[in-house]
Design a protein around this motif. Structure first.
Motif, PDB file in Angstrom:
ATOM      1  N   HIS A  31      12.354 -58.643  -2.831  1.00 29.63           N
ATOM      2  CA  HIS A  31      11.684 -57.077  -2.049  1.00 29.63           C
ATOM      3  C   HIS A  31      10.567 -56.274  -2.413  1.00 29.63           C
ATOM      4  CE1 HIS A  31      13.014 -52.717  -1.808  1.00 29.63           C
ATOM      5  NE2 HIS A  31      12.492 -52.664  -3.301  1.00 29.63           N
ATOM      6  N   LYS A  32       9.652 -56.820  -3.844  1.00 31.23           N
ATOM      7  CA  LYS A  32       8.062 -56.456  -3.977  1.00 31.23           C
ATOM      8  C   LYS A  32       7.333 -56.938  -3.291  1.00 31.23           C
ATOM      9  CE  LYS A  32       7.719 -56.910  -8.445  1.00 31.23           C
ATOM     10  NZ  LYS A  32       7.370 -56.746  -9.709  1.00 31.23           N
ATOM     11  N   LYS A  33       7.889 -57.885  -2.460  1.00 33.01           N
ATOM     12  CA  LYS A  33       6.720 -58.669  -2.179  1.00 33.01           C
ATOM     13  C   LYS A  33       6.930 -58.222  -0.869  1.00 33.01           C
ATOM     14  CE  LYS A  33       6.336 -63.021  -2.778  1.00 33.01           C
ATOM     15  NZ  LYS A  33       6.729 -64.673  -2.421  1.00 33.01           N
ATOM     16  N   ALA A  34       7.732 -57.784  -0.125  1.00 32.90           N
ATOM     17  CA  ALA A  34       7.712 -57.290   1.183  1.00 32.90           C
ATOM     18  C   ALA A  34       7.235 -55.768   0.749  1.00 32.90           C
ATOM     19  CB  ALA A  34       9.514 -56.961   1.339  1.00 32.90           C
ATOM     20  N   LEU A  50       8.911 -65.179   7.623  1.00 29.45           N
ATOM     21  CA  LEU A  50       9.023 -65.658   6.335  1.00 29.45           C
ATOM     22  C   LEU A  50       8.036 -66.146   5.495  1.00 29.45           C
ATOM     23  CD1 LEU A  50      11.586 -66.385   4.260  1.00 29.45           C
ATOM     24  CD2 LEU A  50      10.940 -68.232   5.849  1.00 29.45           C
ATOM     25  N   PRO A  51       8.106 -65.545   4.316  1.00 27.60           N
ATOM     26  CA  PRO A  51       6.880 -66.220   3.141  1.00 27.60           C
ATOM     27  C   PRO A  51       7.139 -67.430   2.582  1.00 27.60           C
ATOM     28  CG  PRO A  51       8.298 -64.297   2.116  1.00 27.60           C
ATOM     29  CD  PRO A  51       8.336 -64.609   3.506  1.00 27.60           C
ATOM     30  N   PRO A  52       5.961 -67.865   2.770  1.00 28.09           N
ATOM     31  CA  PRO A  52       5.784 -69.841   2.480  1.00 28.09           C
ATOM     32  C   PRO A  52       6.695 -69.646   1.262  1.00 28.09           C
ATOM     33  CG  PRO A  52       3.302 -68.631   3.100  1.00 28.09           C
ATOM     34  CD  PRO A  52       4.561 -68.282   2.774  1.00 28.09           C
ATOM     35  N   ASP A  58      17.800 -65.809   2.328  1.00 26.33           N
ATOM     36  CA  ASP A  58      17.268 -64.770   0.917  1.00 26.33           C
ATOM     37  C   ASP A  58      16.074 -63.474   1.477  1.00 26.33           C
ATOM     38  OD1 ASP A  58      18.076 -65.468  -1.466  1.00 26.33           O
ATOM     39  OD2 ASP A  58      16.318 -67.083  -1.251  1.00 26.33           O
ATOM     40  N   TRP A  59      15.278 -63.423   2.682  1.00 30.89           N
ATOM     41  CA  TRP A  59      14.028 -63.048   2.642  1.00 30.89           C
ATOM     42  C   TRP A  59      15.288 -61.929   3.506  1.00 30.89           C
ATOM     43  CZ3 TRP A  59       9.690 -61.214   1.715  1.00 30.89           C
ATOM     44  CH2 TRP A  59       9.060 -60.554   2.822  1.00 30.89           C
ATOM     45  N   VAL A  60      16.800 -62.517   4.584  1.00 27.85           N
ATOM     46  CA  VAL A  60      16.675 -61.740   5.535  1.00 27.85           C
ATOM     47  C   VAL A  60      17.848 -60.673   4.829  1.00 27.85           C
ATOM     48  CG1 VAL A  60      19.254 -61.372   7.088  1.00 27.85           C
ATOM     49  CG2 VAL A  60      16.966 -63.309   7.922  1.00 27.85           C
ATOM     50  N   ALA A  61      18.023 -61.157   3.512  1.00 27.99           N
ATOM     51  CA  ALA A  61      19.627 -60.198   2.390  1.00 27.99           C
ATOM     52  C   ALA A  61      18.569 -59.205   2.302  1.00 27.99           C
ATOM     53  CB  ALA A  61      20.242 -61.177   1.432  1.00 27.99           C
TER      54      ALA A  61
END
Length: 216
Positions: A31-34, A50-52, A58-61
């Motif tokens: 979440h912090k990365k997004a 999607l980050p490497p 997880d990213w979608v959730a």
């Protein structure tokens, strides 16, 4: 952000309580990365990618929960103006009517007022995202096979909130000076669902003219 918009959104008037990520968890870090990508002013087409090294589910959730919070907040700001009298049908103009269906009371698509629909929708999404069997929070716990179908249903229904707000309540959004915020939120949502093919293109048709009008 305009003064009027700060006043509205600093009150944090959500239609439902915000779902928060527990500090120290993988989801919290994602979440912090997004959020960092958004705050850095990156092109939203890039920010949703999607980050490497990260898992797509997880990213979608993380984004599903974030969109629930953001759209919940947007609807909360106009909910006083979305009443049984003003919006007796959950719709997006004369061409689009959205009927509610679930596994409990409404087993067949049922015509409801917009506020009734919104209440049921937000309650239903809360149940999904708080269900550990669908949205596991522990690292290493696999996502279920029905995760993406559930996500697609959540996002397609959240899209209907955008449709209703844009078509029926955008004058109120404009009065508050918050159209830039709403447009950016929609742009973010649109690029995300397109990136991961989470909503059929046909379902996005009600806001095609809005999309063009916002310059995106």
């Amino acid at each position: 952000m305009s003064h009027a918009l700060k006043q509205v959104f600093n009150k944090d008037k959500t239609f439902r309580p915000k779902r928060k990520f527990e500090p120290g968890t993988q989801r919290f870090e994602l979440h912090k990365k997004a959020q960092a990508s958004l705050n850095a002013g990156l092109d939203l087409k890039v920010a949703v990618q999607l980050p490497p090294g990260e898992e797509q589910n997880d990213w979608v959730a993380v984004h599903v929960v974030d969109f629930f919070n953001r759209i919940n907040l947007i609807y909360g700001t106009i909910s006083d103006y979305c009443t049984e009298q003003s919006c007796p049908v959950m719709s997006g103009g004369p061409k689009y009517e959205y009927r509610w269906q679930d596994e409990h009371k409404y087993r067949k698509p049922t015509a409801l007022s917009a506020p009734q629909y919104m209440n049921l929708l937000m309650d239903w999404i809360e149940v999904q995202i708080n269900n550990e069997d669908i949205f596991p929070t522990n690292v290493g716990t696999p996502f279920p096979k029905n995760f993406l179908p559930v996500v697609k249903k959540i996002l397609s229904r959240l899209f209907r909130v955008f449709v209703h707000v844009y078509i029926h309540h955008f004058d109120r959004i404009t009065q508050m000076g918050s159209e830039a915020h709403v447009n950016t939120c929609y742009k973010h949502f649109y690029y995300f669902v397109k990136e991961f093919n989470l909503i059929d293109t046909k379902e996005l048709e009600p806001l095609v003219s809005v999309w063009v009008g916002t310059g995106y």
